[in-house]
Design a protein around this motif. Structure first.
Motif, PDB file in Angstrom:
ATOM      1  N   ALA A 187      -7.427   5.425   8.181  1.00 20.47           N
ATOM      2  CA  ALA A 187      -6.344   6.072   8.925  1.00 20.47           C
ATOM      3  C   ALA A 187      -4.977   5.597   8.468  1.00 20.47           C
ATOM      4  O   ALA A 187      -4.035   6.384   8.350  1.00 20.47           O
ATOM      5  CB  ALA A 187      -6.520   5.816  10.421  1.00 20.47           C
ATOM      6  N   ARG A 188      -4.843   4.300   8.169  1.00 19.30           N
ATOM      7  CA  ARG A 188      -3.512   3.794   7.831  1.00 19.30           C
ATOM      8  C   ARG A 188      -3.029   4.286   6.475  1.00 19.30           C
ATOM      9  O   ARG A 188      -1.832   4.549   6.289  1.00 19.30           O
ATOM     10  CB  ARG A 188      -3.472   2.270   7.930  1.00 19.30           C
ATOM     11  N   LEU A 189      -3.947   4.425   5.504  1.00 19.67           N
ATOM     12  CA  LEU A 189      -3.529   4.931   4.193  1.00 19.67           C
ATOM     13  C   LEU A 189      -3.157   6.403   4.265  1.00 19.67           C
ATOM     14  O   LEU A 189      -2.195   6.851   3.629  1.00 19.67           O
ATOM     15  CB  LEU A 189      -4.627   4.700   3.163  1.00 19.67           C
ATOM     16  N   ASP A 228       0.834  -1.206   0.000  1.00 15.46           N
ATOM     17  CA  ASP A 228       0.000   0.000   0.000  1.00 15.46           C
ATOM     18  C   ASP A 228       0.868   1.255   0.000  1.00 15.46           C
ATOM     19  O   ASP A 228       0.554   2.245  -0.678  1.00 15.46           O
ATOM     20  CB  ASP A 228      -0.909   0.013   1.234  1.00 15.46           C
ATOM     21  N   ILE A 229       1.941   1.217   0.800  1.00 13.54           N
ATOM     22  CA  ILE A 229       2.836   2.383   0.874  1.00 13.54           C
ATOM     23  C   ILE A 229       3.467   2.653  -0.483  1.00 13.54           C
ATOM     24  O   ILE A 229       3.469   3.793  -0.984  1.00 13.54           O
ATOM     25  CB  ILE A 229       3.917   2.147   1.949  1.00 13.54           C
ATOM     26  N   TYR A 242       3.494  13.290   1.694  1.00 17.67           N
ATOM     27  CA  TYR A 242       2.339  13.816   0.969  1.00 17.67           C
ATOM     28  C   TYR A 242       1.293  14.325   1.946  1.00 17.67           C
ATOM     29  O   TYR A 242       1.231  13.896   3.105  1.00 17.67           O
ATOM     30  CB  TYR A 242       1.721  12.741   0.071  1.00 17.67           C
ATOM     31  N   ASP A 243       0.458  15.222   1.471  1.00 15.67           N
ATOM     32  CA  ASP A 243      -0.652  15.719   2.273  1.00 15.67           C
ATOM     33  C   ASP A 243      -1.637  14.566   2.512  1.00 15.67           C
ATOM     34  O   ASP A 243      -2.093  13.955   1.548  1.00 15.67           O
ATOM     35  CB  ASP A 243      -1.351  16.864   1.536  1.00 15.67           C
ATOM     36  N   PRO A 244      -1.969  14.253   3.789  1.00 15.12           N
ATOM     37  CA  PRO A 244      -2.947  13.170   4.032  1.00 15.12           C
ATOM     38  C   PRO A 244      -4.273  13.396   3.325  1.00 15.12           C
ATOM     39  O   PRO A 244      -4.968  12.432   2.988  1.00 15.12           O
ATOM     40  CB  PRO A 244      -3.125  13.191   5.554  1.00 15.12           C
ATOM     41  N   GLU A 258      -8.217   9.820  -0.123  1.00 14.23           N
ATOM     42  CA  GLU A 258      -9.592   9.693   0.356  1.00 14.23           C
ATOM     43  C   GLU A 258     -10.000   8.229   0.263  1.00 14.23           C
ATOM     44  O   GLU A 258      -9.740   7.572  -0.760  1.00 14.23           O
ATOM     45  CB  GLU A 258     -10.567  10.527  -0.484  1.00 14.23           C
ATOM     46  N   VAL A 259     -10.643   7.742   1.311  1.00 15.76           N
ATOM     47  CA  VAL A 259     -11.115   6.361   1.324  1.00 15.76           C
ATOM     48  C   VAL A 259     -12.628   6.377   1.527  1.00 15.76           C
ATOM     49  O   VAL A 259     -13.118   6.948   2.507  1.00 15.76           O
ATOM     50  CB  VAL A 259     -10.444   5.540   2.444  1.00 15.76           C
ATOM     51  N   ILE A 260     -13.350   5.784   0.593  1.00 15.68           N
ATOM     52  CA  ILE A 260     -14.806   5.677   0.685  1.00 15.68           C
ATOM     53  C   ILE A 260     -15.140   4.220   0.959  1.00 15.68           C
ATOM     54  O   ILE A 260     -14.701   3.328   0.230  1.00 15.68           O
ATOM     55  CB  ILE A 260     -15.482   6.153  -0.613  1.00 15.68           C
ATOM     56  N   ILE A 261     -15.880   3.988   2.023  1.00 16.46           N
ATOM     57  CA  ILE A 261     -16.227   2.633   2.429  1.00 16.46           C
ATOM     58  C   ILE A 261     -17.658   2.314   1.993  1.00 16.46           C
ATOM     59  O   ILE A 261     -18.575   3.098   2.238  1.00 16.46           O
ATOM     60  CB  ILE A 261     -16.105   2.451   3.958  1.00 16.46           C
TER      61      ILE A 261
END
Length: 557
Positions: A346-348, A318-319, A357-359, A363-366
């Protein structure tokens, strides 16, 4: 007058009031004025709370501020009336001519009405579906296919350059088990532990054998076991991969990038990313393992990146993948993940921050679960996959349009039950039929008008659109840009579907209560021509909205 034009008109009135010292403000205090439809139609066409936003800064109370602004608005051409309501809201009613002009604006925009530029110059990577290439796409992946493609279309409608990306998890134990399952079914063995079953395994295995025979390859079963399993892995994954691609294409979804997880490892990108994080101090060693300091960036706990046995944990890929996306030019990386991936948010973001990079660039959509119901009973198994219901099962039952619309119609954070009997029905209770039929009806009206020799270009008088159903329809049409903007901002494609149903309802009421074509010996007038503009404007907005959901807009039903 469009909502955007009304917003500018109100802002101009505020600036003029500042010049005349009616408002003790600086021009820089005046924001973009937002107008919205009042909850109750009788309150007017549009409402704004700008007085409540600015009153305190101007040293007055909202009602006094609103009263002063209303006096100015009432003098503007195109505004029939403006009045103060409640603690300082302003309700505005447009003159018929100003309201009706919207019909001509929409038609002349030729499909561009509702476009925005909130994502101008941004490159957005939208990763969705991303199913393991070990079986057909299940219902969860099908939902993401519909939602992800719709969100991509919406972002493009707001001027983003969107990259649709599919991440193939072709590295790890699931692929091993898939290859062993293919081998087992041909060799007549029991499926391995954690293996795969269903008719599709037999089908893929048979295809591998046929390919081998046609190519003159040595019979896989005559090879050593490990070599035979590798033979099935290489060919079986490719065949399954191609089948998934074909299913998605038939569903109206095509990707710009098919990214293989294996490439992150074989290219050394995972190792390089982890070496960089070790050097920066973002990774630390403990208990023989390497850990990401993800709690430094808001995660609930630090994450193991390299396990004590020396193997990379899943987050290592993922990283490297986040870094790879940004290096390919992505400004924003949007991930659409299943209900069991809440911890990934949170982990991504922490991984992105650790890489510099800017967190917010992640964006993660569940998405929640999808359940099928037929004859009042849940549908749980596929004839082909054996254990899950697949994309093909849903499409076979209701068709692509109904499937995509139903899956896009609800917020992704809600579980949904899809009634197959309802979606297969040609009734107004079926939402996709209701919207598509409204579009087909508008096309039918246009054909009838042509038979009567009614042409838009021969006359337009917006002031003639005075019927209450016309005011309601124009109001609904005026709301389209706002709905699109909010759908883009909040990543909520379902707003478009719900809007289309409201627009179809307003159109049907107008259709029932007015006429575009004359009755009997009645002469064709500018009223008929002007109503044709309104009819065609509605058809265009319905067509645009359906396109943004990846659903067709038939002209006959």
């Amino acid at each position: 007058m469009t909502p955007e034009q009304l917003s500018e008109t109100i802002r101009a009135a505020l600036l003029a009031g500042i010049d005349d010292s009616d408002f003790q403000l600086s021009p820089f205090d005046v924001p973009e004025v937002k107008v919205e439809r009042p909850r109750q139609r009788e309150h007017g066409d549009w409402a704004t709370n700008v007085a409540m936003q600015l009153a305190k800064k101007a040293g007055t109370n909202p009602r006094e501020f609103a009263t002063t602004l209303v006096e100015r608005l009432a003098e503007i051409d195109g505004i029939e009336s403006a009045e103060v309501a409640g603690p300082g809201f302003i309700n505005i009613r447009l003159a018929a001519g100003a309201a009706g002009e919207l019909a001509r604006t929409i038609v002349r925009a030729n499909g561009a009405y509702g476009r925005g530029d909130s994502l101008k110059d941004q490159v957005v990577n939208v990763e969705f579906v991303s199913a393991n290439p070990t079986g057909p796409i299940h219902l969860g992946g099908t939902r993401w296919a519909a939602v992800g493609d719709s969100l991509a279309r919406l972002m493009e409608f707001h001027d983003a350059r969107v990259i649709r990306e599919y991440y193939f998890n072709d590295h790890g134990s699931q692929i091993d088990n898939f290859a062993k399952s293919l081998y087992a079914v041909v060799a007549g063995e029991d499926a391995p532990e954690n293996g795969y079953g269903g008719q599709y395994i037999q089908d893929i295995a048979n295809e591998v054998m046929v390919e081998a025979m046609e190519a003159g390859d040595r019979d896989p079963l005559e090879r050593p076991r490990d070599e035979a399993i590798e033979f099935f892995r290489e060919r079986g994954v490719r065949l399954m991969f191609n089948e998934i691609k074909d299913s998605l294409k038939d569903f109206g979804v095509e990707f710009d990038v098919y990214f293989h997880e294996e490439s992150l490892h074989s290219s050394g990108k995972v190792e390089r990313a982890l070496d960089e994080l070790k050097a920066s101090g973002a990774l630390y060693e403990s208990e023989g393992a390497w850990w990401l300091k993800s709690t430094d960036h808001g995660d609930e706990k630090d994450r193991v990146v390299i396990k004590s046995d020396g193997n990379a944990a899943y987050i290592a890929g993922d990283i490297a993948y986040i870094r790879d996306k940004h290096e390919r030019g992505a400004d924003l990386c949007v991930y659409l993940l299943g209900a069991d991936h809440h911890g990934y948010i949170a982990r991504l973001k922490a991984a992105a921050a650790a890489l510099g990079y800017d967190p917010a660039s992640v964006e993660v959509i569940i998405g929640q679960m999808v359940n099928l119901v037929k004859d009042g009973q849940p549908v749980r198994m596929s004839k082909r996959a054996g254990t899950v219901v697949t994309m093909e099962d849903l499409v076979d039952a209701v068709g692509v349009d109904a499937a995509r619309y139903a899956l896009s119609r609800s917020s992704t954070d809600q579980s949904i039950d899809i009634d197959l009997d309802l979606l297969a029905s040609a009734t107004n209770a079926n939402p996709v039929f209701y919207v598509q039929y409204a579009h087909a009806r508008s096309a039918g009206v246009a054909r009838n008008a042509a038979e009567y020799g009614i042409a838009r270009e021969d006359g337009f008088d917006a002031a003639l659109l005075t019927h209450e159903s016309e005011a309601a329809l124009l109001g609904a049409l005026g709301d389209f840009p706002r709905v699109i903007a909010q759908a883009v901002e909040f990543r909520e494609q379902h707003r478009v579907a719900r809007y289309l149903e409201e627009l179809a309802s307003a159109f049907n009421q107008w259709y029932d209560r007015t006429r575009v074509t004359p009755l009997g010996d009645e002469e064709v007038t500018d009223l008929h021509r002007t109503r044709l503009w309104l009819n065609d404007a509605t058809g265009m907005v319905l067509r645009t909205g359906l396109h943004l959901l990846g659903v067709s807009a038939p002209e006959r039903m």
